[in-house]
Design a protein around this motif. Sequence first.
Motif, PDB file in Angstrom:
ATOM      1  N   ILE A 180       5.489  -9.805  11.620  1.00  0.00           N
ATOM      2  CA  ILE A 180       4.593  -8.496  11.367  1.00  0.00           C
ATOM      3  C   ILE A 180       3.252  -8.950  11.419  1.00  0.00           C
ATOM      4  O   ILE A 180       2.451  -8.200  12.026  1.00  0.00           O
ATOM      5  N   THR A 181       2.868  -9.958  10.497  1.00  0.00           N
ATOM      6  CA  THR A 181       1.450 -10.505  10.925  1.00  0.00           C
ATOM      7  C   THR A 181       1.839 -12.165  10.636  1.00  0.00           C
ATOM      8  O   THR A 181       3.070 -12.432  10.278  1.00  0.00           O
ATOM      9  N   SER A 182       0.787 -12.727  10.732  1.00  0.00           N
ATOM     10  CA  SER A 182       1.001 -14.085  10.546  1.00  0.00           C
ATOM     11  C   SER A 182       1.709 -14.607   9.173  1.00  0.00           C
ATOM     12  O   SER A 182       2.121 -15.762   9.282  1.00  0.00           O
ATOM     13  N   ASN A 183       1.087 -13.748   8.275  1.00  0.00           N
ATOM     14  CA  ASN A 183       1.588 -14.072   6.979  1.00  0.00           C
ATOM     15  C   ASN A 183       2.967 -13.490   6.591  1.00  0.00           C
ATOM     16  O   ASN A 183       3.516 -13.737   5.358  1.00  0.00           O
ATOM     17  N   ASP A 184       3.563 -12.700   7.303  1.00  0.00           N
ATOM     18  CA  ASP A 184       4.642 -11.785   6.952  1.00  0.00           C
ATOM     19  C   ASP A 184       5.502 -12.024   8.228  1.00  0.00           C
ATOM     20  O   ASP A 184       5.600 -11.474   9.332  1.00  0.00           O
ATOM     21  N   VAL A 185       6.735 -12.818   7.779  1.00  0.00           N
ATOM     22  CA  VAL A 185       7.752 -13.304   8.839  1.00  0.00           C
ATOM     23  C   VAL A 185       9.057 -13.001   8.401  1.00  0.00           C
ATOM     24  O   VAL A 185       9.432 -13.139   7.422  1.00  0.00           O
ATOM     25  N   LEU A 186       9.647 -11.966   9.273  1.00  0.00           N
ATOM     26  CA  LEU A 186      11.134 -11.651   9.073  1.00  0.00           C
ATOM     27  C   LEU A 186      12.132 -12.118   9.624  1.00  0.00           C
ATOM     28  O   LEU A 186      12.196 -12.718  10.732  1.00  0.00           O
ATOM     29  N   LYS A 187      13.284 -12.468   8.956  1.00  0.00           N
ATOM     30  CA  LYS A 187      14.685 -12.910   9.812  1.00  0.00           C
ATOM     31  C   LYS A 187      15.626 -12.040   9.316  1.00  0.00           C
ATOM     32  O   LYS A 187      15.926 -11.342   8.177  1.00  0.00           O
ATOM     33  N   VAL A 188      16.773 -11.804  10.203  1.00  0.00           N
ATOM     34  CA  VAL A 188      17.824 -11.047  10.009  1.00  0.00           C
ATOM     35  C   VAL A 188      19.008 -11.643  10.433  1.00  0.00           C
ATOM     36  O   VAL A 188      19.023 -12.241  11.910  1.00  0.00           O
ATOM     37  N   GLU A 189      20.253 -11.702  10.015  1.00  0.00           N
ATOM     38  CA  GLU A 189      21.296 -12.219  10.257  1.00  0.00           C
ATOM     39  C   GLU A 189      22.414 -11.128  10.337  1.00  0.00           C
ATOM     40  O   GLU A 189      22.312 -10.542   9.163  1.00  0.00           O
ATOM     41  N   THR A 203       5.621 -14.768  -0.185  1.00  0.00           N
ATOM     42  CA  THR A 203       4.165 -14.305  -0.368  1.00  0.00           C
ATOM     43  C   THR A 203       3.752 -12.993   0.637  1.00  0.00           C
ATOM     44  O   THR A 203       2.918 -12.745   0.580  1.00  0.00           O
ATOM     45  N   SER A 204       4.909 -12.409   1.343  1.00  0.00           N
ATOM     46  CA  SER A 204       4.461 -11.436   2.076  1.00  0.00           C
ATOM     47  C   SER A 204       4.053 -10.005   1.176  1.00  0.00           C
ATOM     48  O   SER A 204       4.426  -9.967   0.125  1.00  0.00           O
ATOM     49  N   GLN A 205       3.284  -9.351   1.960  1.00  0.00           N
ATOM     50  CA  GLN A 205       2.794  -8.194   1.262  1.00  0.00           C
ATOM     51  C   GLN A 205       3.817  -6.984   1.509  1.00  0.00           C
ATOM     52  O   GLN A 205       3.751  -5.757   0.983  1.00  0.00           O
ATOM     53  N   TYR A 206       4.913  -7.317   2.230  1.00  0.00           N
ATOM     54  CA  TYR A 206       5.926  -6.002   2.547  1.00  0.00           C
ATOM     55  C   TYR A 206       7.389  -6.563   1.748  1.00  0.00           C
ATOM     56  O   TYR A 206       7.639  -7.699   1.249  1.00  0.00           O
ATOM     57  N   SER A 207       8.028  -5.529   1.452  1.00  0.00           N
ATOM     58  CA  SER A 207       9.188  -5.654   0.759  1.00  0.00           C
ATOM     59  C   SER A 207      10.338  -5.147   1.544  1.00  0.00           C
ATOM     60  O   SER A 207       9.975  -4.327   2.676  1.00  0.00           O
ATOM     61  N   ILE A 208      11.626  -5.593   1.514  1.00  0.00           N
ATOM     62  CA  ILE A 208      12.913  -4.967   2.320  1.00  0.00           C
ATOM     63  C   ILE A 208      13.262  -3.790   1.748  1.00  0.00           C
ATOM     64  O   ILE A 208      13.865  -3.731   0.601  1.00  0.00           O
ATOM     65  N   TYR A 209      12.736  -2.558   2.383  1.00  0.00           N
ATOM     66  CA  TYR A 209      13.028  -1.192   1.746  1.00  0.00           C
ATOM     67  C   TYR A 209      14.223  -0.697   2.053  1.00  0.00           C
ATOM     68  O   TYR A 209      14.950   0.142   1.301  1.00  0.00           O
ATOM     69  N   ARG A 210      14.914  -0.989   3.524  1.00  0.00           N
ATOM     70  CA  ARG A 210      16.045  -0.386   3.537  1.00  0.00           C
ATOM     71  C   ARG A 210      16.493  -0.937   4.961  1.00  0.00           C
ATOM     72  O   ARG A 210      15.743  -1.701   5.774  1.00  0.00           O
ATOM     73  N   ALA A 211      17.880  -1.263   5.237  1.00  0.00           N
ATOM     74  CA  ALA A 211      18.679  -1.842   6.356  1.00  0.00           C
ATOM     75  C   ALA A 211      19.476  -0.874   6.875  1.00  0.00           C
ATOM     76  O   ALA A 211      20.473  -0.326   6.194  1.00  0.00           O
ATOM     77  N   ASP A 212      19.584  -0.617   8.209  1.00  0.00           N
ATOM     78  CA  ASP A 212      20.666   0.138   8.889  1.00  0.00           C
ATOM     79  C   ASP A 212      21.358  -0.869   9.716  1.00  0.00           C
ATOM     80  O   ASP A 212      20.860  -1.425  10.777  1.00  0.00           O
ATOM     81  N   TYR A 213      22.626  -0.863   9.328  1.00  0.00           N
ATOM     82  CA  TYR A 213      23.578  -1.836  10.060  1.00  0.00           C
ATOM     83  C   TYR A 213      24.991  -1.447   9.474  1.00  0.00           C
ATOM     84  O   TYR A 213      25.202  -1.525   8.302  1.00  0.00           O
ATOM     85  N   PRO A 214      25.973  -1.590  10.429  1.00  0.00           N
ATOM     86  CA  PRO A 214      25.752  -1.392  12.110  1.00  0.00           C
ATOM     87  C   PRO A 214      25.342   0.033  12.283  1.00  0.00           C
ATOM     88  O   PRO A 214      25.592   0.896  11.765  1.00  0.00           O
ATOM     89  N   ILE A 215      24.725  -0.224  13.594  1.00  0.00           N
ATOM     90  CA  ILE A 215      24.368   1.108  14.151  1.00  0.00           C
ATOM     91  C   ILE A 215      25.326   0.955  15.523  1.00  0.00           C
ATOM     92  O   ILE A 215      25.029   0.331  16.301  1.00  0.00           O
ATOM     93  N   VAL A 216      26.034   1.995  15.770  1.00  0.00           N
ATOM     94  CA  VAL A 216      27.094   1.988  16.842  1.00  0.00           C
ATOM     95  C   VAL A 216      27.099   3.513  17.243  1.00  0.00           C
ATOM     96  O   VAL A 216      27.209   4.555  16.655  1.00  0.00           O
ATOM     97  N   ILE A 217      26.949   3.688  18.535  1.00  0.00           N
ATOM     98  CA  ILE A 217      26.752   4.927  19.198  1.00  0.00           C
ATOM     99  C   ILE A 217      28.003   4.977  20.457  1.00  0.00           C
ATOM    100  O   ILE A 217      27.756   4.179  21.412  1.00  0.00           O
ATOM    101  N   SER A 271       0.883  -1.194   0.001  1.00  0.00           N
ATOM    102  CA  SER A 271      -0.020  -0.082   0.020  1.00  0.00           C
ATOM    103  C   SER A 271       0.782   1.186  -0.137  1.00  0.00           C
ATOM    104  O   SER A 271       0.373   2.310  -0.061  1.00  0.00           O
ATOM    105  N   GLY A 272       2.081   1.178   0.263  1.00  0.00           N
ATOM    106  CA  GLY A 272       2.821   2.500   0.240  1.00  0.00           C
ATOM    107  C   GLY A 272       3.444   2.693   1.761  1.00  0.00           C
ATOM    108  O   GLY A 272       4.399   3.390   1.954  1.00  0.00           O
ATOM    109  N   SER A 273       2.826   2.188   2.782  1.00  0.00           N
ATOM    110  CA  SER A 273       3.131   2.690   4.294  1.00  0.00           C
ATOM    111  C   SER A 273       4.434   1.530   4.506  1.00  0.00           C
ATOM    112  O   SER A 273       4.661   0.882   3.841  1.00  0.00           O
ATOM    113  N   LYS A 274       5.243   2.116   5.721  1.00  0.00           N
ATOM    114  CA  LYS A 274       6.374   1.684   5.839  1.00  0.00           C
ATOM    115  C   LYS A 274       6.328   1.467   7.477  1.00  0.00           C
ATOM    116  O   LYS A 274       5.912   2.168   8.075  1.00  0.00           O
ATOM    117  N   THR A 275       7.031   0.299   7.885  1.00  0.00           N
ATOM    118  CA  THR A 275       7.194  -0.100   9.166  1.00  0.00           C
ATOM    119  C   THR A 275       8.528  -0.286   9.664  1.00  0.00           C
ATOM    120  O   THR A 275       9.100  -0.840   8.911  1.00  0.00           O
TER     121      THR A 275
END
Length: 298
Positions: free
Chosen positions: A116-125, A148-162, A79-83
Amino acid sequence: KATIPIEEKIDVSEEIKQPSGLQLQQQSQKVALENNKVRFKFTNTQNGLRLTSVENLQTNRVYQLVEADLWSIILRHNSGSKTVISPSNIQSNFSYAFKVMPNKKILTLIWSGMEITSNDVLKVEAVIELEDNSPTANFWIKTSINQTSQYSIYRADYPIVILQKLSNIHDEALLTPFVMGRLIINPRTYVPIYGELPYQSQLAIIQMHAYYDIVTEDLVYFASRDPNGYTKNYGLNISSQSLGFSTIHFPENNLITKNYLAPFSSAFGVFKGDWFDAASYYRSWAIKQSFVSRGKLK
């Protein structure tokens, strides 16, 4: 922010299907990755491992970090919304594994089962690779969501160091990639600052930063190692008590991408020196890349 439960679940007994040589570690409160020059220390929290300090083993200087999420993912709905998803705002199964090789050690941090929903499951390594005799580690990220997710991977911030402040506010310097490099004396006096510097724009032509104590020359180095010029931004976060860096990845075709493996790493570590030493360290990598090794423009 994501409007999903914040409560976390950690399950280090989950079987991890990884390349041979990676060994599942039992849950430990403290984890370290080190060689003869540098030690990265992590603390196990309810949100997974967090990087808490980096130590120069040749000078015994310890650089304390603000405890923060190592990564953040922005998902885009059809739909264009971001999470925004990060380890601290979603339930996950967390585990980690070590791989020891003849000339390097690899620590892999895995967050799986993020619904994110039961049909949208994310994994990060999140992968941290430390070569022998290197004062910096290489950070890689890999993330995926079901096809089959309705989401795409739009952006990834890594590494984040403060980093927590290094010294007296009037005894610090920050080398930034502005134009062809700009040295800012006493950067924490210009606060608050949060910005993103697009690579290959006037704001960031080179790929490195350095933050150091002018008096003791204790230095923090942060850079990307991208010989091919992929689209990216650099996050810069300065407050009165801290200074932070991040690499912001934009997957190709990020309106439809379901799997993303960063095509380049980010380097983060510590050593002794000033802006010239940081630039020399960056040069030692750059002259081996095609964009420099072919010589000067004619």
